[in-house]
Design an enzyme around this catalytic site. Structure first.
Site, mmCIF file in Angstrom:
data_model
loop_
_atom_site.group_PDB
_atom_site.id
_atom_site.type_symbol
_atom_site.label_atom_id
_atom_site.label_comp_id
_atom_site.label_asym_id
_atom_site.label_seq_id
_atom_site.Cartn_x
_atom_site.Cartn_y
_atom_site.Cartn_z
ATOM 1 N N ILE A 136 -26.942 24.580 9.388
ATOM 2 C CA ILE A 136 -25.312 24.017 10.001
ATOM 3 C C ILE A 136 -25.583 24.036 11.372
ATOM 4 O O ILE A 136 -24.691 23.275 11.978
ATOM 5 C CB ILE A 136 -24.359 25.004 9.526
ATOM 6 N N ALA A 137 -26.605 24.424 12.054
ATOM 7 C CA ALA A 137 -26.700 24.470 13.734
ATOM 8 C C ALA A 137 -28.118 24.525 14.050
ATOM 9 O O ALA A 137 -28.957 25.234 13.142
ATOM 10 C CB ALA A 137 -25.804 25.286 14.229
ATOM 11 N N ALA A 138 -28.561 23.841 14.937
ATOM 12 C CA ALA A 138 -29.924 23.980 15.430
ATOM 13 C C ALA A 138 -29.850 24.055 17.118
ATOM 14 O O ALA A 138 -29.111 23.741 17.779
ATOM 15 C CB ALA A 138 -30.785 23.159 15.087
ATOM 16 N N SER A 186 -32.269 25.634 20.641
ATOM 17 C CA SER A 186 -33.656 25.785 21.208
ATOM 18 C C SER A 186 -34.587 26.806 20.760
ATOM 19 O O SER A 186 -35.661 26.571 20.433
ATOM 20 C CB SER A 186 -33.539 25.695 22.664
ATOM 21 N N GLY A 208 -34.108 28.472 17.381
ATOM 22 C CA GLY A 208 -34.141 28.567 16.059
ATOM 23 C C GLY A 208 -32.931 27.735 15.502
ATOM 24 O O GLY A 208 -32.263 26.921 16.133
ATOM 25 N N VAL A 256 -29.690 27.689 12.201
ATOM 26 C CA VAL A 256 -28.739 28.620 11.160
ATOM 27 C C VAL A 256 -28.609 28.011 10.201
ATOM 28 O O VAL A 256 -28.094 26.836 9.927
ATOM 29 C CB VAL A 256 -27.329 28.877 12.214
ATOM 30 N N LYS A 298 -29.950 33.353 10.890
ATOM 31 C CA LYS A 298 -30.716 32.921 12.120
ATOM 32 C C LYS A 298 -32.326 32.705 11.922
ATOM 33 O O LYS A 298 -32.719 33.807 11.819
ATOM 34 C CB LYS A 298 -30.384 33.392 13.348
ATOM 35 N N ASP A 342 -25.554 34.278 28.987
ATOM 36 C CA ASP A 342 -25.518 32.767 28.554
ATOM 37 C C ASP A 342 -24.382 32.393 27.830
ATOM 38 O O ASP A 342 -24.378 31.899 26.809
ATOM 39 C CB ASP A 342 -26.706 32.366 27.902
#
Length: 553
Positions: free
Chosen positions: A128-130, A132, A134, A136, A150, A285
């Site tokens: 569902i998401a990427a 730098s 890793g 998810v 993750k 961050d």
């Protein structure tokens, strides 16, 4: 999930330090050349900015996590870089290309010691998401809980070690050969930066950070932290409670869901003030991919890999600096910044003091207007000439976190005011009775600030006082034309120097490429070394020229 397809050289197992240096150097040379050409042609159109930004984003993704992290931080700073770059850099938050699902499943099975079907009731192979570091995946545990997993990219530790060596070489070179370079302590800063990066690829440490962060905000129901499922967590796999939300910088969706922006900004600012000034443990961050908002206006924090701590002494100094800023006390701010090592003491601090006073007066309670700095361009010019600023490693990440958060707030509300947004935090602390040294310090400073607000002098008294201070500090001055001529002459000199370095860089690079496959390949290595030297000199000239150009506008 739509992904961007890139040839990620840093994913290769046989990636060598020599190739890494070459890739970084090549991108630096190409971008420097493009910027120089645009400067010469005076091509500053939106289309050109967009073209350069798209090219740079592709190159950043190819260079990998270290540079993606830098791009993510810049994506929230519309006051520092053009909006065209902001829009393209924002793609780095959640559109980094994912790796193959079969590789992710292999990593999970290897780390957890079981087949994927035995671990989860349901597992979504499509991420569902990427990011730098890793990507998810969604899953449902056999116990029925919906979770996100993750999964870390392969080869990150090796890549970080490569970048560590490359930057170490470049910084050592700068310390040795570039005048004034060493005083910025960049070696300590990059060591601290990589220590955080190495900590980010330890998901057990990240899980512990999440538990600690949740404990710090246990009494504030408006701050939500996902639960860690330790049974399904290892160094390379992290399983967390599934908590969907609206991306914190998605202003359109926030308006559509009737979530008021002002309270949201106040909550974000006060949350970070608590992290920095009370807990001494903060997310370094805070980019929009790491923060979301639920339908009730609460903030959800996602990423706890890049956490940093503030030591007690530094924390107390930060408290004093923060409240001195709130009181607009330029003398106290300057004294504490010098004491903390952020500013190097000089014989004449008038220019720096005036810049601090000007910034506190003009920008603390309203948006930053870069054009307003023209009013004190002479002082800024002197200040940058002498380069008195330096950043200790720990403060680098504090400033990075605060400026990133400030960028998010300004994106939500261009009229956002730090002074107004921090009022709830100041009032709560001033009323606090918790026995703690840092709380006592904050409460004392908070009460002083509130008392000052209640005892504000009249507008006439303020005007007379400001006029008197400007007379005493020598801020009322007569500008003569010869100073402008000197600056224009210096700008021409800098442009010519940059042009010479560009020619030398291109000459050495081209000749090195021509000789690399001949019997004179040893000369090619020397030429590549000279290319690196000329590139550094070119970058320094371009940065100085850009600053000079902005200050003269």
């Amino acid at each position: 999930m739509r992904s961007l397809q890139y040839n990620l050289s840093w994913d290769y197992q046989n990636y060598s330090p020599f190739h890494r240096q070459g890739d970084i150097l090549l991108v630096t040379l190409q971008f420097s050349f493009f910027i120089f050409i645009d400067f010469i042609r005076q091509n500053k159109s939106s289309i050109q900015y967009q073209k350069r930004a798209k090219w740079l984003v592709k190159k950043i993704i190819k260079l990998g996590p270290t540079f993606i992290k830098i791009g993510q931080a810049l994506s929230t700073r519309p006051d520092l870089i053009p909006l065209e770059y902001i829009k393209e850099f924002s793609k780095l938050q959640d559109r980094v290309p994912p790796f193959l699902s079969k590789d992710a499943i292999s990593i999970i099975e290897e780390e957890l010691g079981e087949k994927i079907d035995n671990i989860y009731h349901k597992f979504e192979p499509e991420p569902i998401a990427a990011a730098s570091l890793g990507q998810v995946h969604l899953a449902i545990l056999n116990t029925g809980e919906k979770v996100v997993i993750k999964v870390q990219r392969q080869g990150l530790e090796k890549l970080f070690k490569l970048d560590f060596q490359v930057l170490k070489t470049l910084i050592s070179f700068g310390d040795r050969f570039i005048i004034g370079f060493k005083k910025y302590n960049l070696k300590l800063i990059y060591e601290e930066f990589f220590s955080i990066l190495f900590a980010e690829i330890d998901y057990i440490k990240e899980g512990q950070n999440a538990d600690r962060f949740r404990l710090n905000f246990l009494e504030d129901k408006r701050i939500i932290v996902p639960k860690v499922y330790w049974q399904y967590t290892t160094k390379k796999v992290l399983t967390l409670e599934y908590l969907p939300g609206i991306k914190i910088n998605d202003i359109d969706t926030l308006i559509e869901k009737n979530i008021p922006v002002k309270p949201l900004i106040e909550l974000g600012i006060c949350t970070y003030l608590k992290q920095l000034l009370i807990d001494g443990f903060f997310q370094s961050d805070p980019h929009p991919g790491n923060m979301a908002v639920n339908n009730n206006g609460s903030i959800i924090f996602y990423d706890f890999g890049a956490m940093a701590e503030v030591k007690g002494l530094a924390q107390e100094q930060m408290v004093q600096t923060f409240f001195a800023m709130m009181r607009k006390d330029a003398d106290q701010v300057l004294d504490t910044l010098v004491y903390m090592g952020l500013i190097e003491p000089m014989g004449d601090m008038t220019a720096i003091k005036r810049l601090i006073s000007f910034s506190l007066t003009r920008f603390l309670d309203k948006p930053v207007d870069i054009n307003a700095f023209r009013e004190i361009s002479a002082e800024i010019y002197i200040m940058f000439e002498q380069q008195p600023f330096r950043l200790p490693p720990q403060m680098t990440f504090i400033i990075k976190a605060l400026t990133t958060l400030d960028g998010i707030a300004r994106n939500l509300d261009p009229q956002y005011s730090l002074l107004s947004a921090s009022q709830p935090f100041i009032r709560n602390i001033a009323r606090s009775t918790t026995p703690s040294n840092i709380i006592v310090t904050i409460a004392r400073q908070g009460k002083m600030f509130l008392q000052q607000q209640l005892q504000k002098p009249s507008r006439l008294e303020n005007t007379i006082q400001n006029f008197q201070e400007r007379l005493e500090q020598g801020e009322l001055q007569i500008r003569i034309r010869s100073l402008e001529n000197e600056r224009i002459t210096k700008t021409i000199y800098l442009a010519l120097k940059a042009l010479i370095y560009t020619c030398l860089t291109g000459f050495s690079l081209l000749n090195g490429i021509l000789l690399i496959s001949t019997i004179y390949h040893s000369w090619a290595v020397i030429l590549f070394g000279l290319t690196g030297l000329f590139t550094l000199l070119l970058l320094r000239s371009l940065i100085t020229l850009t600053l000079s150009e902005k200050l003269l506008k």
